[in-house]
Design a protein around this motif. Sequence first.
Motif, PDB file in Angstrom:
ATOM      1  N   ALA B 110       0.886  -1.218  -0.024  1.00 33.99           N
ATOM      2  CA  ALA B 110      -0.039  -0.058  -0.208  1.00 33.99           C
ATOM      3  C   ALA B 110       0.723   1.319   0.087  1.00 33.99           C
ATOM      4  O   ALA B 110       0.646   2.277  -0.745  1.00 33.99           O
ATOM      5  N   GLU B 111       1.858   1.231   0.972  1.00 37.58           N
ATOM      6  CA  GLU B 111       2.770   2.278   0.947  1.00 37.58           C
ATOM      7  C   GLU B 111       3.620   2.685  -0.429  1.00 37.58           C
ATOM      8  O   GLU B 111       3.601   3.778  -0.781  1.00 37.58           O
ATOM      9  N   HIS B 112       3.870   1.662  -0.835  1.00 35.99           N
ATOM     10  CA  HIS B 112       5.077   1.531  -2.149  1.00 35.99           C
ATOM     11  C   HIS B 112       4.265   2.171  -3.276  1.00 35.99           C
ATOM     12  O   HIS B 112       4.612   2.381  -4.435  1.00 35.99           O
ATOM     13  N   MET B 114       1.277   3.470  -3.623  1.00 36.03           N
ATOM     14  CA  MET B 114       0.031   4.550  -3.497  1.00 36.03           C
ATOM     15  C   MET B 114      -0.075   5.475  -4.609  1.00 36.03           C
ATOM     16  O   MET B 114      -1.068   5.799  -5.097  1.00 36.03           O
ATOM     17  N   ASP B 115       1.049   5.764  -5.052  1.00 36.88           N
ATOM     18  CA  ASP B 115       0.868   6.878  -6.208  1.00 36.88           C
ATOM     19  C   ASP B 115       0.275   6.093  -7.519  1.00 36.88           C
ATOM     20  O   ASP B 115      -0.745   6.924  -8.173  1.00 36.88           O
ATOM     21  N   ALA B 116       0.592   5.063  -7.512  1.00 40.77           N
ATOM     22  CA  ALA B 116      -0.096   4.427  -8.917  1.00 40.77           C
ATOM     23  C   ALA B 116      -1.381   4.185  -8.494  1.00 40.77           C
ATOM     24  O   ALA B 116      -2.320   4.517  -9.653  1.00 40.77           O
ATOM     25  N   VAL B 117      -1.950   3.954  -7.417  1.00 42.65           N
ATOM     26  CA  VAL B 117      -3.405   3.677  -7.235  1.00 42.65           C
ATOM     27  C   VAL B 117      -4.118   5.022  -7.441  1.00 42.65           C
ATOM     28  O   VAL B 117      -5.274   4.994  -8.001  1.00 42.65           O
ATOM     29  N   LEU B 118      -3.346   5.917  -6.873  1.00 41.04           N
ATOM     30  CA  LEU B 118      -3.850   7.545  -6.854  1.00 41.04           C
ATOM     31  C   LEU B 118      -4.278   7.876  -8.235  1.00 41.04           C
ATOM     32  O   LEU B 118      -5.225   8.367  -8.524  1.00 41.04           O
ATOM     33  N   ALA B 120      -4.348   5.705 -10.778  1.00 39.98           N
ATOM     34  CA  ALA B 120      -5.537   4.930 -11.517  1.00 39.98           C
ATOM     35  C   ALA B 120      -6.919   5.484 -11.219  1.00 39.98           C
ATOM     36  O   ALA B 120      -7.828   5.394 -11.868  1.00 39.98           O
ATOM     37  N   GLN B 121      -7.152   5.627 -10.016  1.00 41.76           N
ATOM     38  CA  GLN B 121      -8.312   6.311  -9.476  1.00 41.76           C
ATOM     39  C   GLN B 121      -8.755   7.594 -10.182  1.00 41.76           C
ATOM     40  O   GLN B 121      -9.891   7.870 -10.503  1.00 41.76           O
ATOM     41  N   TYR B 124      -9.843   6.761 -13.579  1.00 43.16           N
ATOM     42  CA  TYR B 124     -11.099   6.201 -13.819  1.00 43.16           C
ATOM     43  C   TYR B 124     -12.291   7.152 -13.286  1.00 43.16           C
ATOM     44  O   TYR B 124     -13.340   6.999 -14.242  1.00 43.16           O
ATOM     45  N   ASP B 125     -12.096   7.995 -12.601  1.00 42.39           N
ATOM     46  CA  ASP B 125     -13.047   8.952 -12.529  1.00 42.39           C
ATOM     47  C   ASP B 125     -13.193  10.032 -13.417  1.00 42.39           C
ATOM     48  O   ASP B 125     -14.259  10.315 -13.723  1.00 42.39           O
ATOM     49  N   ARG B 127     -12.905   9.279 -16.385  1.00 40.01           N
ATOM     50  CA  ARG B 127     -13.436   8.662 -17.660  1.00 40.01           C
ATOM     51  C   ARG B 127     -14.988   8.359 -17.428  1.00 40.01           C
ATOM     52  O   ARG B 127     -15.891   8.645 -17.980  1.00 40.01           O
TER      53      ARG B 127
END
Lengths: 134, 134
Positions: B110-112, B114-118, B120-121, B124-125, B127
């Motif tokens: 999660a810590e490593h 986080m940037d990629a997830v942010l 992606a979100q 997605y939003d 789109r």
Amino acid sequence: MRGDDSCRLAWPFDVYEAQCPTRMVLDRIADKWAVLILDRLREGPVRFNHLRRDIKGISQKVLSQTLKKLERDGLLSRAVFPTVPVTVEYALTPLGRTLTDAVAAIAHWAEHNMDAVLAAQAAYDARAGGEAGL
Amino acid sequence: MRGDDSCRLAWPFDVYEAQCPTRMVLDRIADKWAVLILDRLREGPVRFNHLRRDIKGISQKVLSQTLKKLERDGLLSRAVFPTVPVTVEYALTPLGRTLTDAVAAIAHWAEHNMDAVLAAQAAYDARAGGEAGL
DNA sequence: CCGCATCCTATGGGATACTG
DNA sequence: CAGTATCCCATAGGATGCGG
């Protein structure tokens, strides 16, 4: 000191901080259904109803919700094929793949250590129950 | 075929079976608070209030409940020292140690990432929001 | 210091029925 | 087949106060 907004957009992210976004991610992936879904997708793309059948006990609502959240987080992708009726396949993204080993480890740990856990529970309950007699 | 009771006391346990006891274990360890607690205990025994302070945002009630469940499952031990006031230390058991690597991997992922997830979100939003205009 | 008990609200998640 | 929508209840979990 870092105030309430500590950890936001700053490195390193600290999952021990209450307001850290990593907490949201942790909440998503440290979830029984998410673990099972991600593990099930390890071997390749799977269709919606196939997942539903394989992950016994999951409801269609929860499966749908969880898939959508995992897709939003970039962990898996959704591919629609214009067949009749429509076919939808879910697959791990490269980002998702970096998680599956850890997730699989969790799922498999449960299977491999079930006996030990069962024994520990029995011992604990025996102790707790016996204390009433002291 | 194995009926409803499939997987009970029989190998191999299958976490994909709805009634399998591994599901209970998975539910316990695939939990945000349990992950943080187990990870926090990696370096050695920790006292109750110390855990409470370190794992920011956890309530005393939830901490207490989670610790008790993890103790019952044999993942951690509770040691009481008759000081005044009383001191209580929680520590990983050997069984618990076999889990910590997997658990730490989840927390650190999660810590490593986080940037990629942010990112992606956000994509997605964007789109999803843009579709309204089609 | 270490908890348990109580209250109370938000949310998770099952069942069911309907749409493209 | 692949969902979305609704109802509805059980539980998670925060706040607070007391006891060992």
